[in-house]
Design a protein around this motif. Sequence first.
Motif, short mmCIF file in Angstrom:
data_model
loop_
_atom_site.label_atom_id
_atom_site.label_comp_id
_atom_site.label_asym_id
_atom_site.label_seq_id
_atom_site.Cartn_x
_atom_site.Cartn_y
_atom_site.Cartn_z
N LEU A 224 30.54 84.81 105.24
CA LEU A 224 31.19 85.39 106.42
C LEU A 224 30.51 84.84 107.66
O LEU A 224 29.30 85.01 107.83
CB LEU A 224 31.09 86.91 106.40
N THR A 225 31.28 84.21 108.53
CA THR A 225 30.74 83.62 109.74
C THR A 225 31.45 84.18 110.97
O THR A 225 32.68 84.18 111.02
CB THR A 225 30.91 82.08 109.72
N PHE A 226 30.66 84.65 111.92
CA PHE A 226 31.23 85.13 113.19
C PHE A 226 31.39 83.92 114.10
O PHE A 226 30.42 83.31 114.53
CB PHE A 226 30.33 86.18 113.83
N THR A 227 32.63 83.54 114.36
CA THR A 227 32.91 82.29 115.07
C THR A 227 32.82 82.46 116.59
O THR A 227 32.74 83.59 117.11
CB THR A 227 34.32 81.79 114.72
N GLU A 228 32.87 81.34 117.29
CA GLU A 228 32.84 81.36 118.75
C GLU A 228 34.09 82.02 119.33
O GLU A 228 34.08 82.45 120.49
CB GLU A 228 32.70 79.93 119.29
N GLU A 229 35.14 82.08 118.54
CA GLU A 229 36.38 82.74 118.98
C GLU A 229 36.30 84.26 118.87
O GLU A 229 37.23 84.97 119.25
CB GLU A 229 37.58 82.24 118.18
N GLY A 230 35.19 84.75 118.32
CA GLY A 230 35.01 86.20 118.21
C GLY A 230 35.66 86.82 117.00
O GLY A 230 35.95 88.02 116.98
N VAL A 231 35.90 86.02 115.94
CA VAL A 231 36.48 86.55 114.70
C VAL A 231 35.57 86.20 113.53
O VAL A 231 34.77 85.26 113.60
CB VAL A 231 37.91 85.99 114.47
N TRP A 232 35.72 86.96 112.44
CA TRP A 232 34.96 86.69 111.23
C TRP A 232 35.76 85.77 110.32
O TRP A 232 36.88 86.08 109.92
CB TRP A 232 34.63 87.99 110.51
N ASP A 233 35.17 84.63 109.99
CA ASP A 233 35.81 83.67 109.09
C ASP A 233 35.18 83.81 107.71
O ASP A 233 33.95 83.86 107.58
CB ASP A 233 35.61 82.25 109.61
N ALA A 234 36.02 83.90 106.67
CA ALA A 234 35.54 84.05 105.30
C ALA A 234 35.80 82.77 104.51
O ALA A 234 36.95 82.34 104.38
CB ALA A 234 36.22 85.23 104.62
N GLN A 235 34.73 82.18 104.01
CA GLN A 235 34.85 80.99 103.17
C GLN A 235 34.46 81.36 101.75
O GLN A 235 33.38 81.91 101.51
CB GLN A 235 33.92 79.88 103.69
N MET A 236 35.34 81.08 100.77
CA MET A 236 35.11 81.46 99.39
C MET A 236 34.69 80.25 98.56
O MET A 236 35.27 79.17 98.67
CB MET A 236 36.37 82.07 98.78
N ILE A 237 33.66 80.44 97.75
CA ILE A 237 33.24 79.43 96.77
C ILE A 237 33.59 79.99 95.40
O ILE A 237 32.96 80.94 94.92
CB ILE A 237 31.74 79.12 96.87
N ARG A 238 34.58 79.43 94.76
CA ARG A 238 35.08 79.96 93.50
C ARG A 238 34.29 79.37 92.32
O ARG A 238 33.80 78.26 92.38
CB ARG A 238 36.57 79.67 93.35
N SER A 239 34.19 80.16 91.27
CA SER A 239 33.48 79.75 90.04
C SER A 239 32.06 79.30 90.32
O SER A 239 31.58 78.29 89.78
CB SER A 239 34.26 78.62 89.33
N ALA A 240 31.38 80.04 91.18
CA ALA A 240 29.98 79.73 91.47
C ALA A 240 29.13 79.96 90.21
O ALA A 240 28.32 79.12 89.81
CB ALA A 240 29.47 80.59 92.63
N HIS A 241 29.29 81.12 89.62
CA HIS A 241 28.73 81.46 88.31
C HIS A 241 29.88 82.12 87.55
O HIS A 241 30.31 83.23 87.93
CB HIS A 241 27.55 82.41 88.42
N THR A 242 30.35 81.51 86.51
CA THR A 242 31.61 81.94 85.87
C THR A 242 31.58 83.39 85.39
O THR A 242 32.62 84.06 85.37
CB THR A 242 31.95 81.03 84.68
N THR A 243 30.41 83.90 85.02
CA THR A 243 30.35 85.27 84.50
C THR A 243 29.78 86.27 85.49
O THR A 243 29.55 87.43 85.14
CB THR A 243 29.50 85.30 83.21
N GLY A 244 29.57 85.84 86.74
CA GLY A 244 29.13 86.77 87.77
C GLY A 244 27.89 86.32 88.50
O GLY A 244 27.02 85.63 87.93
N VAL A 245 27.80 86.70 89.78
CA VAL A 245 26.65 86.37 90.63
C VAL A 245 25.85 87.65 90.86
O VAL A 245 26.39 88.68 91.26
CB VAL A 245 27.11 85.79 91.99
#
Length: 309
Positions: free
Chosen positions: A119-140
Motif C-alpha cells: 500500500l503506497t500513499f501517492t502524491e495524488e493523495g490516494v492509496w495505491d495497492a500493488q498485489m504480488i500473487r503466489s508469493a508463497h503458495t500456501t500462505g505468508v
Amino acid sequence: MIHDAQLDYYGKRLATCSSDGTIHLFEISGKQQKFLEALKEHTGPVWQVAWAHPKFGSVLASCSYDGTVIIWKETAGSTFTVIKKHGKHQASVNAIAWAPHELGPVLLCGSSDGKISLLTFTEEGVWDAQMIRSAHTTGVNSVSWAPVIAAGAFTQPGAAQKASFVRQFASGGCDNFVKIWSYSEDKKTYEVTQTLEGHSDWVRDVAYAPNIGLPRTYLASCSQDKHVYIWTQDAPSGKSSTGQSGPAEWTRNQLTPTPFPDVVWRVSWSMSGNVLAVSCGDNKVTLWKENLKGEWERISEVNENGQKA
C-alpha cells in the motif's frame, strides 16, 4: 489474548492488539501507563500493529484474521479514525511492516491467501495497492524490510556517494521458504531474487537486522521446526570474473546446535542490530549476541513472569 504490542517512534505511545478484534492505545510515561482509546473496526483477531514514521503523522496500521488491513490516523481531539481499509486479500492478513521512511509511506502486507501487497500513499493523495500473487503458495506468515542503506556503503571508498537506497524485503511462508524480494525499475514491481531453503516447517517470522552501511547484512528467521537461522550476506567486494558485480550468496548459520524446546514464534533485533531476541513457545525470551569468533552466545533469558534466568 494479546498478539502484538508496539511502541511508537518516540516510545511515548503503546499499541496492543488482541483476539477480541480490538486495539488498545496507551500513553507511556516512565513506568506509568495511561489508557487512551480502544479502536474497534476489525471483525476478527488482530495479529499485528505497526506505527508509521512520525514524518507521516501519527499513523497506525493493523492487520487481522478478517482479511483486512486498516490504517488509522490521529485527528483533532487525539482520537484515531480510519483513513484506509485495504480489503483485497481473500484470507487472514498475518503480517505488516512499514518501509523505511526514506522510501515513503509504503505498507507491506502478507496474507494466508499466498499474496503480498504493498500500500503506497501517492502524491495524488490516494492509496495505491500493488498485489504480488503466489508469493508463497500456501500462505505468508511474516515480512520484513531490508535496511535502506546498502551493506558496505560506508566501508568501501566512494561507495556511499554511489549508493542508492535499497528497496528490498524478505518474506517467510508456509512453504518453509524465506524469500528475498528486490524492486525492479524496469517492471516497476518487486521480484524474487533469492529463495533461502533450510527450514523443514512453516517459517513463522523473518527480521532484517538494522545496518548503517557495515559490510554484512543479517537476516534472522524462525520456524515451526524449532530452529532459528541467521542468514548473512557480505557486501559485494567488486566485479566477478564475468565482469559483473551481482548480489553475494546468503550463508546460513544455525543459532543453536540443538533445536529450541518449542515452536519459535518471533525474532527481533535491537536498535543497534547486534542483539537478537528470540520468543519461544516455552514462554521464554532469550537474547543472543555474536562473539568475535562469529559464534552466537546466549547472553540473557527472561521467563513469562519477567524474571531473568
